[in-house]
Scaffold this motif. Structure first.
Motif, short mmCIF file in Angstrom:
data_model
loop_
_atom_site.label_atom_id
_atom_site.label_comp_id
_atom_site.label_asym_id
_atom_site.label_seq_id
_atom_site.Cartn_x
_atom_site.Cartn_y
_atom_site.Cartn_z
N VAL A 41 42.60 50.50 35.55
CA VAL A 41 42.75 49.14 35.41
C VAL A 41 43.83 48.66 36.54
O VAL A 41 43.42 47.62 37.31
CB VAL A 41 43.15 48.53 33.97
CG1 VAL A 41 43.50 47.25 34.00
CG2 VAL A 41 42.11 48.87 33.12
N PHE A 42 44.72 49.25 36.83
CA PHE A 42 45.70 48.89 37.89
C PHE A 42 45.09 48.99 39.14
O PHE A 42 45.24 47.86 39.98
CB PHE A 42 46.88 49.68 37.90
CG PHE A 42 48.10 49.50 36.90
CD1 PHE A 42 48.02 48.07 36.36
CD2 PHE A 42 48.94 50.40 36.53
CE1 PHE A 42 48.88 47.73 35.35
CE2 PHE A 42 50.11 50.06 35.60
CZ PHE A 42 49.98 48.99 34.94
N GLY A 43 44.45 49.79 39.28
CA GLY A 43 43.67 50.00 40.77
C GLY A 43 42.65 48.92 40.89
O GLY A 43 42.34 48.25 41.96
N CYS A 44 41.69 48.82 39.73
CA CYS A 44 40.76 47.77 39.76
C CYS A 44 41.22 46.31 39.97
O CYS A 44 40.77 45.39 40.74
CB CYS A 44 40.18 47.85 38.39
SG CYS A 44 38.80 46.36 38.13
N LEU A 45 42.42 45.90 39.50
CA LEU A 45 43.17 44.77 39.45
C LEU A 45 43.76 44.42 40.99
O LEU A 45 43.48 43.37 41.56
CB LEU A 45 44.54 44.59 38.78
CG LEU A 45 44.13 44.50 37.03
CD1 LEU A 45 45.64 44.51 36.31
CD2 LEU A 45 43.61 43.00 36.97
N LYS A 46 44.17 45.52 41.76
CA LYS A 46 44.60 45.38 42.85
C LYS A 46 43.29 45.10 43.79
O LYS A 46 43.39 44.28 44.92
CB LYS A 46 45.07 46.62 43.65
CG LYS A 46 46.40 46.91 43.10
CD LYS A 46 47.53 45.90 43.68
CE LYS A 46 48.95 46.22 43.37
NZ LYS A 46 49.95 44.95 43.49
N ALA A 47 42.19 45.57 43.53
CA ALA A 47 40.96 45.53 44.30
C ALA A 47 40.26 44.33 44.08
O ALA A 47 39.39 43.54 44.83
CB ALA A 47 40.20 46.65 44.12
N ASN A 48 40.67 43.56 42.95
CA ASN A 48 40.07 42.41 42.28
C ASN A 48 40.80 41.13 42.03
O ASN A 48 40.27 40.09 41.49
CB ASN A 48 38.90 42.63 40.93
CG ASN A 48 37.89 43.68 41.38
OD1 ASN A 48 37.11 43.42 42.38
ND2 ASN A 48 38.16 44.93 40.85
N GLY A 49 41.87 41.09 42.51
CA GLY A 49 42.84 39.98 42.30
C GLY A 49 43.64 40.28 41.07
O GLY A 49 43.08 40.83 39.95
N GLU A 50 44.64 39.89 40.80
CA GLU A 50 45.35 40.08 39.53
C GLU A 50 45.37 38.76 38.79
O GLU A 50 46.64 38.13 38.67
CB GLU A 50 46.98 40.41 39.97
CG GLU A 50 47.00 41.83 40.57
CD GLU A 50 48.28 42.16 41.40
OE1 GLU A 50 49.17 41.35 41.54
OE2 GLU A 50 48.34 43.21 41.64
N THR A 51 44.40 38.55 38.23
CA THR A 51 44.17 37.42 37.40
C THR A 51 43.75 37.61 36.02
O THR A 51 43.46 38.86 35.75
CB THR A 51 43.14 36.26 37.97
OG1 THR A 51 41.63 37.23 37.89
CG2 THR A 51 43.29 35.97 39.46
N ARG A 52 43.75 36.75 35.23
CA ARG A 52 43.41 37.10 33.98
C ARG A 52 42.13 37.64 33.66
O ARG A 52 41.63 38.35 32.82
CB ARG A 52 43.56 35.94 32.92
CG ARG A 52 43.53 36.03 31.47
CD ARG A 52 44.28 36.97 30.71
NE ARG A 52 43.96 37.29 29.42
CZ ARG A 52 44.17 38.28 28.75
NH1 ARG A 52 44.96 39.41 29.40
NH2 ARG A 52 43.77 38.59 27.79
N GLN A 53 41.21 36.78 34.35
CA GLN A 53 39.85 37.21 34.35
C GLN A 53 39.65 38.52 34.82
O GLN A 53 38.94 39.33 34.21
CB GLN A 53 39.12 36.38 35.42
CG GLN A 53 37.68 36.65 35.08
CD GLN A 53 36.72 35.53 36.03
OE1 GLN A 53 37.28 34.79 36.56
NE2 GLN A 53 35.48 35.78 36.15
N ALA A 54 40.24 39.11 35.78
CA ALA A 54 40.25 40.37 36.50
C ALA A 54 40.56 41.52 35.34
O ALA A 54 40.21 42.67 35.28
CB ALA A 54 40.99 40.50 37.80
N ILE A 55 41.77 41.04 34.46
CA ILE A 55 42.26 41.86 33.49
C ILE A 55 40.90 42.32 32.55
O ILE A 55 40.81 43.37 32.18
CB ILE A 55 43.44 41.49 32.57
CG1 ILE A 55 44.64 41.59 33.67
CG2 ILE A 55 43.60 42.25 31.56
CD1 ILE A 55 45.75 40.85 32.92
#
Length: 119
Positions: A41-55
């Motif tokens: 999830v941390f890697g995914c957040l870095k790639a997709n923006g650190e927003t609530r929707q990205a979480i």
């Protein structure tokens, strides 16, 4: 034993079986340790923006990957991806072997399915 008693037992058994199947499936689904899920999830957040929707989307993504790919196969693919970055002869088997390619392809297929379902 009466017919009604027999029918009740059959209905009770049929009610319990699907619940047992869900429990078995849930244990298969949760074979990824929490630390592996968090790392993904941390890697995914870095790639997709650190927003609530990205979480939400990244959490969904690891759930889909975990449902499609056994944890040991996931670890194999992650190791291959990491070792393939090593230069020279040490990394060559991880870039060229059929087994390495298969593990990476399995992970990429699971991630593609997660992309379709979650993003």
């Amino acid at each position: 034993m009466t017919l009604v008693g027999s029918v009740r037992r059959i209905v009770a058994a049929l009610t319990v079986l699907p619940a047992m199947a869900v429990t078995v499936h849930a244990s298969d689904f949760n074979d990824y340790p929490t630390s592996a899920r968090v790392e993904y999830v941390f890697g995914c957040l870095k790639a997709n923006g650190e927003t609530r929707q990205a979480i939400e989307q990244c959490s969904c993504s690891i759930d889909v990957v975990a449902s499609l790919l056994p944890y040991d196969r996931y670890i194999t693919a992650e190791t291959v991806l990491s070792m393939a970055q090593v230069r020279g002869d040490m990394g060559s088997p991880f870039r060229t072997s059929e087994q390495a390619t298969g593990a990476i392809n399995d992970l990429r297929r699971a991630q593609a399915e997660a992309e379709v379902r979650c993003f």
